[in-house]
Design a protein around this motif. Structure first.
Motif, mmCIF file in Angstrom:
data_model
loop_
_atom_site.group_PDB
_atom_site.id
_atom_site.type_symbol
_atom_site.label_atom_id
_atom_site.label_comp_id
_atom_site.label_asym_id
_atom_site.label_seq_id
_atom_site.Cartn_x
_atom_site.Cartn_y
_atom_site.Cartn_z
ATOM 1 N N THR A 149 -55.192 -44.989 21.612
ATOM 2 C CA THR A 149 -56.524 -45.139 21.009
ATOM 3 C C THR A 149 -57.191 -46.436 21.466
ATOM 4 O O THR A 149 -58.401 -46.461 21.722
ATOM 5 C CB THR A 149 -56.448 -45.092 19.472
ATOM 6 O OG1 THR A 149 -55.492 -46.047 18.998
ATOM 7 C CG2 THR A 149 -56.022 -43.717 18.992
ATOM 8 N N ARG A 150 -56.418 -47.497 21.595
ATOM 9 C CA ARG A 150 -56.983 -48.768 22.078
ATOM 10 C C ARG A 150 -57.473 -48.633 23.519
ATOM 11 O O ARG A 150 -58.572 -49.086 23.864
ATOM 12 C CB ARG A 150 -55.936 -49.869 21.975
ATOM 13 C CG ARG A 150 -56.434 -51.243 22.458
ATOM 14 C CD ARG A 150 -55.448 -52.346 22.122
ATOM 15 N NE ARG A 150 -54.141 -52.066 22.669
ATOM 16 C CZ ARG A 150 -53.016 -52.117 21.957
ATOM 17 N NH1 ARG A 150 -53.047 -52.422 20.675
ATOM 18 N NH2 ARG A 150 -51.854 -51.869 22.539
ATOM 19 N N SER A 151 -56.668 -47.983 24.353
ATOM 20 C CA SER A 151 -57.048 -47.822 25.752
ATOM 21 C C SER A 151 -58.285 -46.928 25.901
ATOM 22 O O SER A 151 -59.189 -47.227 26.693
ATOM 23 C CB SER A 151 -55.879 -47.228 26.545
ATOM 24 O OG SER A 151 -56.195 -47.107 27.906
ATOM 25 N N LEU A 152 -58.339 -45.839 25.144
ATOM 26 C CA LEU A 152 -59.506 -44.958 25.192
ATOM 27 C C LEU A 152 -60.764 -45.694 24.730
ATOM 28 O O LEU A 152 -61.835 -45.579 25.351
ATOM 29 C CB LEU A 152 -59.270 -43.722 24.326
ATOM 30 C CG LEU A 152 -58.339 -42.657 24.891
ATOM 31 C CD1 LEU A 152 -58.036 -41.604 23.823
ATOM 32 C CD2 LEU A 152 -58.941 -41.987 26.127
ATOM 33 N N PHE A 153 -60.646 -46.437 23.643
ATOM 34 C CA PHE A 153 -61.793 -47.178 23.112
ATOM 35 C C PHE A 153 -62.287 -48.197 24.137
ATOM 36 O O PHE A 153 -63.504 -48.335 24.359
ATOM 37 C CB PHE A 153 -61.416 -47.875 21.809
ATOM 38 C CG PHE A 153 -62.573 -48.541 21.122
ATOM 39 C CD1 PHE A 153 -63.425 -47.813 20.301
ATOM 40 C CD2 PHE A 153 -62.826 -49.895 21.302
ATOM 41 C CE1 PHE A 153 -64.506 -48.420 19.665
ATOM 42 C CE2 PHE A 153 -63.898 -50.518 20.686
ATOM 43 C CZ PHE A 153 -64.742 -49.774 19.862
ATOM 44 N N ASN A 154 -61.362 -48.896 24.763
ATOM 45 C CA ASN A 154 -61.745 -49.897 25.767
ATOM 46 C C ASN A 154 -62.384 -49.257 26.996
ATOM 47 O O ASN A 154 -63.145 -49.912 27.724
ATOM 48 C CB ASN A 154 -60.528 -50.716 26.193
ATOM 49 C CG ASN A 154 -60.039 -51.642 25.086
ATOM 50 O OD1 ASN A 154 -60.787 -51.961 24.166
ATOM 51 N ND2 ASN A 154 -58.798 -52.068 25.167
ATOM 52 N N ARG A 155 -62.080 -47.997 27.241
ATOM 53 C CA ARG A 155 -62.693 -47.266 28.355
ATOM 54 C C ARG A 155 -64.081 -46.738 28.002
ATOM 55 O O ARG A 155 -64.774 -46.205 28.860
ATOM 56 C CB ARG A 155 -61.813 -46.075 28.742
ATOM 57 C CG ARG A 155 -60.612 -46.405 29.623
ATOM 58 C CD ARG A 155 -59.784 -45.141 29.795
ATOM 59 N NE ARG A 155 -58.933 -45.163 30.970
ATOM 60 C CZ ARG A 155 -57.687 -45.614 30.981
ATOM 61 N NH1 ARG A 155 -57.154 -46.096 29.862
ATOM 62 N NH2 ARG A 155 -56.967 -45.597 32.095
ATOM 63 N N GLY A 156 -64.461 -46.841 26.742
ATOM 64 C CA GLY A 156 -65.783 -46.385 26.330
ATOM 65 C C GLY A 156 -65.813 -45.082 25.576
ATOM 66 O O GLY A 156 -66.883 -44.530 25.306
ATOM 67 N N TYR A 157 -64.634 -44.577 25.203
ATOM 68 C CA TYR A 157 -64.574 -43.349 24.404
ATOM 69 C C TYR A 157 -64.669 -43.747 22.923
ATOM 70 O O TYR A 157 -63.699 -44.221 22.324
ATOM 71 C CB TYR A 157 -63.268 -42.599 24.686
ATOM 72 C CG TYR A 157 -63.192 -42.050 26.087
ATOM 73 C CD1 TYR A 157 -63.604 -40.750 26.375
ATOM 74 C CD2 TYR A 157 -62.740 -42.846 27.130
ATOM 75 C CE1 TYR A 157 -63.553 -40.256 27.675
ATOM 76 C CE2 TYR A 157 -62.682 -42.363 28.438
ATOM 77 C CZ TYR A 157 -63.097 -41.074 28.701
ATOM 78 O OH TYR A 157 -63.052 -40.595 29.987
ATOM 79 N N LYS A 158 -65.803 -43.569 22.352
ATOM 80 C CA LYS A 158 -66.063 -44.067 20.999
ATOM 81 C C LYS A 158 -65.870 -43.007 19.916
ATOM 82 O O LYS A 158 -65.736 -43.335 18.736
ATOM 83 C CB LYS A 158 -67.491 -44.615 20.908
ATOM 84 C CG LYS A 158 -67.825 -45.667 21.959
ATOM 85 C CD LYS A 158 -66.901 -46.871 21.937
ATOM 86 C CE LYS A 158 -67.340 -47.924 22.952
ATOM 87 N NZ LYS A 158 -66.406 -49.062 23.024
ATOM 88 N N LYS A 159 -65.888 -41.733 20.294
ATOM 89 C CA LYS A 159 -65.751 -40.667 19.304
ATOM 90 C C LYS A 159 -64.276 -40.292 19.158
ATOM 91 O O LYS A 159 -63.842 -39.200 19.535
ATOM 92 C CB LYS A 159 -66.587 -39.452 19.691
ATOM 93 C CG LYS A 159 -68.088 -39.716 19.669
ATOM 94 C CD LYS A 159 -68.866 -38.461 19.992
ATOM 95 C CE LYS A 159 -70.370 -38.711 19.945
ATOM 96 N NZ LYS A 159 -71.143 -37.490 20.248
ATOM 97 N N LEU A 160 -63.521 -41.224 18.606
ATOM 98 C CA LEU A 160 -62.083 -41.033 18.441
ATOM 99 C C LEU A 160 -61.752 -40.677 17.001
ATOM 100 O O LEU A 160 -62.196 -41.361 16.067
ATOM 101 C CB LEU A 160 -61.328 -42.295 18.849
ATOM 102 C CG LEU A 160 -61.521 -42.766 20.291
ATOM 103 C CD1 LEU A 160 -60.761 -44.062 20.523
ATOM 104 C CD2 LEU A 160 -61.065 -41.699 21.277
ATOM 105 N N LEU A 161 -60.989 -39.612 16.826
ATOM 106 C CA LEU A 161 -60.508 -39.221 15.507
ATOM 107 C C LEU A 161 -59.063 -39.678 15.384
ATOM 108 O O LEU A 161 -58.199 -39.217 16.129
ATOM 109 C CB LEU A 161 -60.595 -37.707 15.330
ATOM 110 C CG LEU A 161 -61.984 -37.077 15.471
ATOM 111 C CD1 LEU A 161 -61.875 -35.556 15.443
ATOM 112 C CD2 LEU A 161 -62.911 -37.569 14.370
ATOM 113 N N THR A 162 -58.806 -40.604 14.460
ATOM 114 C CA THR A 162 -57.456 -41.147 14.285
ATOM 115 C C THR A 162 -57.063 -41.049 12.808
ATOM 116 O O THR A 162 -56.863 -42.071 12.146
ATOM 117 C CB THR A 162 -57.384 -42.600 14.761
ATOM 118 O OG1 THR A 162 -58.340 -43.384 14.011
ATOM 119 C CG2 THR A 162 -57.704 -42.712 16.242
#
Length: 317
Positions: free
Chosen positions: A24-37
């Motif tokens: 989730t940290r790596s995805l967020f840092n790549r610009g993926y903001k619509k993360l369901l956790t």
């Protein structure tokens, strides 16, 4: 071909675990903001109706399924039925919900385990082509078979709902935000806890077996990068080993941890179970799509010991 973009909604189950945090940290840092956790309270995968309701409401475009009931060597021996039933229920509820709400879902990544490889091994290092050629080692049988069975759902969803997927066969993972249980946990977090306690009590570091068992270890950060590369690949691998391809003896692991803890004596306990003597994993397929491990094992172990020394009271047990 996947069409996962920065605007895609990505569900990560097991997002509080070590690999989940890293992904989730790596995805967020790549610009993926619509993360369901979701937490376990928000998404109870042991409840079929609640799981289906969650998918109906959130409509994710991709699912990275990491959630599972996990033990180490002794934990798997002691909890065979619990592990088999629990993991089967988690997976069946999730895939049932995906089947009912498939219209939005383009891709699924499933976190499998190297423990599912048939034993005795046909050859080493382990290659994906041998994955379905027999039954796993008895010591991890319940957990390994429950994980292996998940491939059934993925294949059916691909053929009936046209959902792309990757079944990732993970090697032994380690790193920060793991579960640190010295009795039923995995080997590295277990040794970290033992070393920390031994240091406080001025005792030697106890290690199960004679230290000769050989394993492959991969840091959560590297495992997360491999998983994301699969998801973003133009042609994601269907069945793929995710490993470092750098096998070492358990004695090497124990020596580094003991040195970092400033423990002078290591006590090997030959009467304790050690599992499979040698397990090495081929990683040619995952490296062919651009994956290369970056976290050196020695550095990763040293950093993990110091992280645990500071965070031990807040760690998952």
């Amino acid at each position: 071909m996947n069409n996962i973009t920065k605007s895609s909604k990505i569900l990560v189950t097991g997002a509080r675990g070590g690999l989940g945090v890293a992904i989730t940290r790596s995805l967020f840092n790549r610009g993926y903001k619509k993360l369901l956790t979701p937490s376990r309270k928000e998404l109870n995968l042991l409840d079929q109706n609640k799981t289906s309701a969650y998918f109906k409401k959130e409509k994710p475009n991709a699912v990275i399924h990491l959630a599972s009931i996990v033990f180490g060597l002794q934990g798997n021996i002691d909890n065979q039925m619990h592990s088999a039933l629990g993991n089967t229920l988690i997976n069946s509820n999730l895939f049932y919900a995906i089947n009912l709400n498939s219209s939005s879902i383009q891709y699924i990544f499933f976190a499998g385990t190297v423990a599912s490889y048939p034993y005795p091994y046909n050859s080493l290092p382990l290659k994906e082509g041998d994955f379905f050629n027999g039954l796993p080692h008895q010591g991890e049988f319940g957990y390994a078979m429950a994980k292996k069975h998940a491939y059934t759902y993925l294949k059916i969803l691909s053929e009936t709902k046209f959902i792309n997927y990757t079944y990732g066969i993970f090697t032994n993972l380690y790193g920060e935000n793991d579960r640190f249980d010295q009795v039923s946990g995995h080997v590295i977090p277990s040794l970290i806890v033992k070393a920390f306690n031994a240091k406080q009590e001025h005792q030697p570091l106890d290690v199960w077996g004679d230290g000769s068992a050989i394993r492959d270890f991969l840091h959560f950060e590297d495992a997360s990068e491999a998983s994301i590369k699969c998801m973003l690949s133009a042609s994601p691998p269907r069945l793929v080993n995710i490993s470092s391809n750098a096998p070492v003896k358990i004695k090497y692991i124990a020596t580094i941890i003991a040195k970092e803890a400033k423990i002078k004596e290591i006590k090997f306990l030959n009467d304790k179970p050690t599992g499979i003597p040698v397990r090495m994993i081929d990683n040619n397929i995952i490296t062919s799509i651009g994956f290369k491990p970056k976290v050196d094992l020695s550095t990763g172990l040293k950093n993990l010991y110091h992280w645990y020394s500071k965070e031990n009271l807040r760690c998952r047990k």
